[in-house]
Design an enzyme around this catalytic site. Structure first.
Site, mmCIF file in Angstrom:
data_model
loop_
_atom_site.group_PDB
_atom_site.id
_atom_site.type_symbol
_atom_site.label_atom_id
_atom_site.label_comp_id
_atom_site.label_asym_id
_atom_site.label_seq_id
_atom_site.Cartn_x
_atom_site.Cartn_y
_atom_site.Cartn_z
ATOM 1 N N CYS A 173 70.209 2.962 37.578
ATOM 2 C CA CYS A 173 70.069 1.677 38.266
ATOM 3 C C CYS A 173 68.621 1.471 38.729
ATOM 4 O O CYS A 173 67.726 1.327 37.910
ATOM 5 C CB CYS A 173 71.075 1.582 39.407
ATOM 6 N N HIS A 226 76.501 3.248 37.075
ATOM 7 C CA HIS A 226 76.796 4.280 38.069
ATOM 8 C C HIS A 226 78.072 5.011 37.659
ATOM 9 O O HIS A 226 78.989 4.401 37.110
ATOM 10 C CB HIS A 226 77.018 3.650 39.445
#
Length: 486
Positions: free
Chosen positions: A333, A430
């Site tokens: 991310c 994630h």
């Protein structure tokens, strides 16, 4: 009729999150329909709930403990710190706006309606709702407009149990002081207290229990030891990262720079629990270990600000040296965005700085955009050819030549980028390290055979372990009244 209880702490990090999870699992094991609830949470460890919004990762774990799907109503107000003074505000799973601390204090009364609406939704059809407070009710300077502790408890009529952390010292004073400082309306909500994180012979605290009762009249509902199974659970707050490092001599050392706005660091938990992995959280002022085989750059709530901090720590030079030594790097991310050549924020979404040079370890660029991606995702590792499950919470669009070698495929679309030599990759997904087959393949590249234990099963077993330890420590009469069983 739905039964309700709220755990409030004499301070932050007293262990409320794990205690709520343990109570939820105890109740679930008894066949009750139990739900967790936290009116207001402040954390950059967010999860995507089953109904598609952002909530605190802790409430996602507590829902798992209760064996129910997570929902945005379990955490109606989530504050995600972006700077030392300001946070993004998420209400019932969606971005509501941004505010600095003083402005948020004025905003809180307006959010109470959403909190109560969510509490009613959670309570419907439940046998028991276990509520977690935030911070401490003794912060009477914040009592006006409070929605996290006594402001909620008095409005919703939920009885309160105080939790004191004996490990940090001064637990008697913190309990008695809380009693002394609370206004009568708030004090009357407290039905008793728990002592948490006790080491050794609990009978040594018998005189302490009598002293607290003399000064407060509150009964003790249990002296809870350090819960050994809690170490296997994902942590909520970055203040505990030092305690999570394994500190073991193992086959592979994995280094994780602790960014000032680190987010979703529970991505690393599966590696922490691998028996052949030494996970090192690199704190400010420390160097990234030269013997690390893998560096993981985690998520961030403010990519540009954390890039500046990363350079201030000299970690950019450490990572470049790590790369020259042939080390592996994974960016997740915000960490993925940092690995690129440039990050631009033309609208000032994250702050006043509009552009910054990245680490240049991937040939990509990121442009921040106001549309926020929040979703649970089914994915596939293109490098290892194994299935993945995870979630996305991010701003920004990343493009560039290295995106021609995507790291994963998410819901049928390519995501991420990989360096030409394959040693560096980044992704917005994630949770990829929670895939047992992915970890096994990753560790095999470092010569570690047999990696990739059943992580999800390990977490579920740890919740059962916490429940068993907690049940043994609690006053059985109080627990029976709470659960209404013999």
């Amino acid at each position: 009729m739905t039964r309700k209880i709220m755990l409030q702490g004499t301070g932050s990090d007293v262990g409320k999150t794990v205690l709520v999870a343990g109570l939820c699992r105890i109740a679930s094991n008894r066949g009750l329909k139990v739900r967790p609830f936290k009116p207001q949470n402040m954390s950059n460890n967010a999860a995507v709930s089953a109904d598609g919004g952002e909530i605190g990762r802790a409430q996602w774990l507590q829902a798992m403990a209760a064996r129910v799907p997570s929902t945005v109503h379990m955490n109606p107000v989530l504050l995600k710190p972006q700077s030392d003074t300001g946070s993004q505000i998420v209400v019932q799973g969606k971005v509501f706006g941004q505010a600095k601390g003083r402005d948020y204090q004025a905003l809180k009364p307006k959010l109470l309606g959403a909190v109560m609406e969510s509490f009613e939704a959670i309570s419907e059809g439940a046998d028991l709702v276990v509520v977690e407070g935030a911070g401490s009710p003794a912060e009477i300077n914040l009592r006006a407009g409070d929605i996290a502790n006594m402001g909620f408890a008095t409005r919703a009529g939920v009885p309160v149990v105080l939790v004191g952390d004996i490990d940090r010292g001064g637990v008697i004073a913190s309990l008695v002081g809380t009693h002394a400082i609370l206004p009568e309306e708030d004090r009357s909500m407290v039905t008793g207290y728990l002592i948490n994180k006790f080491r050794g012979d609990v009978t040594l605290f018998d005189d302490g229990i009598r002293a607290v009762e003399v000064h407060t009249g509150w009964p003790c509902f249990g002296v809870v030891p350090w819960l050994k199974h809690a170490r296997q659970l994902p942590a909520e707050d970055s203040v505990v990262l030092e305690r999570l490092a394994t500190g073991r001599a193992r086959a592979l050392r994995v280094a994780v720079p602790v960014l000032s706005r680190i987010a979703n660091f529970d991505d690393l938990d599966p590696l922490r629990l691998e028996p052949d992995v030494d996970l090192v959280f690199v704190r400010p002022g420390e160097r990234i270990p030269s013997d690390a085989g893998l560096v993981v750059l985690p998520g961030s709530k403010s990519t540009i600000a954390d890039l500046n901090d990363l350079r201030a720590q000299g970690w950019d030079r450490d990572m470049e040296q790590h790369n020259r030594r042939g080390g592996r790097i994974i960016g997740i991310c915000g960490g993925y965005q940092m690995l690129g050549r440039r990050v631009s924020d033309p609208l000032g979404i994250e702050g006043s700085e509009r552009e910054i040079e990245g680490l240049g370890l991937l040939d990509v660029e990121t442009v921040m955009a106001p549309e926020k991606t929040v979703r649970n995702s089914a994915a596939h590792s293109l490098h290892y050819g194994v299935p993945l499950e995870g979630y996305e919470i991010h701003l920004g669009l990343t493009t560039g030549p290295d995106c021609a070698r995507p790291a994963v495929e998410i819901d049928g679309r390519p995501d991420g980028a990989t360096s030409p030599d394959g040693r560096i990759f980044g992704t917005y997904l994630h949770g990829l390290l929670s895939s047992d087959s992915f970890r096994a393949r990753l560790l095999a590249e470092f010569g570690i055979a047999g990696g990739g234990f059943d992580y999800r099963r390990a977490v579920d077993e740890a919740l059962d372990g916490v429940a068993a330890e907690l049940e043994a420590a609690l006053d059985p009469r109080w627990l029976a009244r709470l659960l209404q069983c013999d």
